[in-house]
Design a protein around this motif. Structure first.
Motif, mmCIF file in Angstrom:
data_model
loop_
_atom_site.group_PDB
_atom_site.id
_atom_site.type_symbol
_atom_site.label_atom_id
_atom_site.label_comp_id
_atom_site.label_asym_id
_atom_site.label_seq_id
_atom_site.Cartn_x
_atom_site.Cartn_y
_atom_site.Cartn_z
ATOM 1 N N SER A 327 0.794 -1.193 -0.054
ATOM 2 C CA SER A 327 0.009 0.004 -0.120
ATOM 3 C C SER A 327 0.942 1.424 -0.051
ATOM 4 O O SER A 327 0.602 2.319 -0.575
ATOM 5 C CB SER A 327 -0.816 -0.041 1.180
ATOM 6 O OG SER A 327 -0.309 -0.044 2.514
ATOM 7 N N THR A 329 4.131 1.934 -1.355
ATOM 8 C CA THR A 329 4.506 1.959 -2.680
ATOM 9 C C THR A 329 3.594 2.266 -3.900
ATOM 10 O O THR A 329 3.852 3.413 -4.530
ATOM 11 C CB THR A 329 5.352 0.799 -3.064
ATOM 12 O OG1 THR A 329 4.591 -0.447 -2.942
ATOM 13 C CG2 THR A 329 6.621 0.517 -2.415
ATOM 14 N N MET A 330 2.424 1.892 -3.618
ATOM 15 C CA MET A 330 1.255 2.154 -4.585
ATOM 16 C C MET A 330 0.898 3.552 -4.214
ATOM 17 O O MET A 330 0.708 4.485 -5.156
ATOM 18 C CB MET A 330 -0.071 1.341 -4.333
ATOM 19 C CG MET A 330 0.280 -0.081 -4.907
ATOM 20 S SD MET A 330 -1.240 -1.097 -4.503
ATOM 21 C CE MET A 330 -2.374 -0.395 -5.449
ATOM 22 N N ALA A 461 6.525 2.396 -8.860
ATOM 23 C CA ALA A 461 5.789 1.243 -9.163
ATOM 24 C C ALA A 461 6.680 -0.169 -9.421
ATOM 25 O O ALA A 461 5.936 -1.087 -8.977
ATOM 26 C CB ALA A 461 5.345 1.688 -10.438
ATOM 27 N N VAL A 464 6.254 -1.554 -5.967
ATOM 28 C CA VAL A 464 5.026 -2.467 -5.858
ATOM 29 C C VAL A 464 5.233 -3.693 -6.132
ATOM 30 O O VAL A 464 4.885 -4.531 -5.463
ATOM 31 C CB VAL A 464 3.753 -1.928 -6.502
ATOM 32 C CG1 VAL A 464 2.711 -2.615 -6.535
ATOM 33 C CG2 VAL A 464 3.556 -0.289 -6.298
#
Length: 490
Positions: A327, A329-330, A461, A464
């Protein structure tokens, strides 16, 4: 109670080391002017950065070989001695040497604090305490420049360094009592060849990226790049044959460690690198004053601080860690992508809110990932793996900072209208220009920074993906067997 005192001791020392880096920035021009060496001012920062980065693997391995308590106390004593030397510096050469010692010992304080904490807590407890220790860095960023300015104005710049001494002596007295003796790993021959080749390769790399944007130093930068490549190749050959490598490459086969190192590098690449340029961006694109432009980095760091503490507590309660990395990194990736799309002319609170959530996303796994990686290795290698996590973060930040600086300088120079020179372009000059020129410069900075934000969003990204690759599960509640302390109540 002893564990409480230990955390207080480690936090105070970690904060001292982190604050030393940020508090000097405000007084740097004054120091260089008093010593008559403005042209050498950057070496005060470069020397500190070099030593605090390149010696991390060596310090980590020493912690495993002779015990983290010995390295911690030695680093603290040497740090205080270097602080005294900095304040008495009669010239820039003296100051740079003393700052090199400060950087190396500051790295020892930060690294050994994390290593000692890993030895005396269970994996489940560790995120909560690691978050407390990790809070030293964002707090130092928030208050360091202000403290440095006040001390310089009212006491004089030597006290920027001497203020470390009374605080450090109190921390040393407490540390002698509460930092436990931890048995070192079984004695083996220290990897001297690996330490030397790795240090040379990183010194050359940091110097190369520091000089790459300076046309007068282009040849030196190229030589340093080539030296870094050759030295790093030699380092790999040495490490593959060493029975006790300074950087255990075989550990990287572990999925938890590999994913954790990738996530730590992304923090340096994706956020730490750009924070230095945010004030300039907002002064030019949003036409703010120097003071007001600092609000956005402050909002970012505050988000990081809050999230770091909250997720550390939540991870210790539940034992779960993967959800916070995914969560976080997103959220940071989305925030940086939004920054790239923001049009010129918005009120400043809009990017402040966006960057606050980027900080929240980064803080969600900033300290947690260290605890997770530590849980994947035996206690005899805690120092080495903790050093690796910190190393990739700092190298990622250093290299990406240089890359962003080159991209911004080249992009702005290529788009500036006639009559404006990037060498003399200052926020004050732009703010004094006519409205049309201000709007044009704002549009230029927005267009140049947009791909920078997109690139950093892509880095998150990738983070993620690394977070998804972390093995699912919970941190163990198993207590270390040699702990003379009781955990705090949940």
């Amino acid at each position: 109670m002893r564990l409480r005192l230990l955390v207080v001791s480690l936090l105070s020392v970690s904060f001292l080391g982190a604050l030393d880096h940020t508090v000097v920035s405000t007084s740097l021009a004054t120091i260089a002017g008093d010593l008559g060496a403005l042209e050498q001012m950057s070496w005060v920062v470069v020397g500190y950065t070099l030593s605090s980065t390149v010696l991390l693997p060596v310090i980590g391995k020493l912690g495993d070989a002779i015990g983290p308590r010995s390295v911690f106390l030695t680093s603290l004593v040497a740090f205080l001695a270097a602080s005294v030397l900095c304040g008495f510096a009669p010239d820039m050469g003296w100051l740079v040497v003393a700052r090199v010692i400060q950087g190396a010992t500051s790295a020892g304080l930060q690294l050994m604090s994390q290593t000692i904490l890993a030895h005396v807590t269970s994996p489940r407890e560790r995120p909560r305490y690691m978050a407390v220790i990790g809070a030293a860095f964002p707090i130092a960023i928030l208050i360091g420049p202000v403290v440095g300015g006040l001390i310089t104005d009212y006491w004089g710049w030597p006290w920027v360094f001497w203020i470390n001494v009374p605080i450090g002596l109190a921390a040393l007295a407490l540390a002698v009592v509460v930092v436990p003796h931890i048995d070192p790993a079984p004695a083996r021959r220290f990897d001297v060849a690996g330490s030397v080749t790795f240090t040379i390769s990183l010194v050359a790399l940091v110097l190369a990226v520091s000089w790459v944007g300076d046309p007068s130093a282009a040849r030196a930068a190229m030589v340093c790049f080539l030296t870094a490549v050759v030295s790093f190749a030699a380092f790999l050959l040495v490490e593959l044959r060493s029975p006790q490598p300074v950087v255990p490459l075989r550990l990287f086969r572990n999925r938890t460690i590999a994913a954790g190192l990738a996530l730590s590098a992304i923090i340096g690449i994706g956020l730490f690198s750009v924070t230095a340029y945010l004030p300039t961006y907002f002064q030019m694109a949003y036409r703010t004053s120097v003071t007001v432009s600092g609000l956005v980095p402050i909002a970012t760091v505050f988000g990081m601080l809050v999230s770091n503490l909250v997720t550390g507590w939540m991870a210790s309660r539940s034992g779960r860690y993967r959800v916070f990395a995914i969560s976080g990194t997103m959220l940071a990736a989305v925030g940086l992508f939004v920054m790239a799309l923001l049009p010129v002319g918005l009120p400043l609170w809009v990017p402040m809110v966006v960057m606050f959530f980027v900080g929240v996303g980064t803080g969600a796994f900033m300290s947690l990932i260290i605890a997770v990686v530590q849980s994947a290795v035996p206690k005899t290698q805690l120092g080495a793996v903790t050093a690796s996590v910190n190393l990739v973060r700092q190298v990622g930040a250093t290299v990406t900072t240089a890359v962003i600086g080159g991209v911004v300088a080249t992009g702005v120079a290529g788009l500036l209208p006639g009559g404006l020179d990037i060498a003399t372009l200052t926020p004050q000059l732009v703010h004094a220009a006519d409205v049309a020129t201000q709007a044009e410069v704002a549009a230029i900075y927005t267009s140049v920074f947009a791909p920078v934000f997109i690139g950093l969003a892509i880095a998150y990204a990738v983070g993620v993906v690394a977070a998804v690759l972390l093995p699912a599960g919970r941190l163990s509640e198993e207590q270390p067997v040699a702990v003379d302390a009781q955990p705090l109540p949940a």
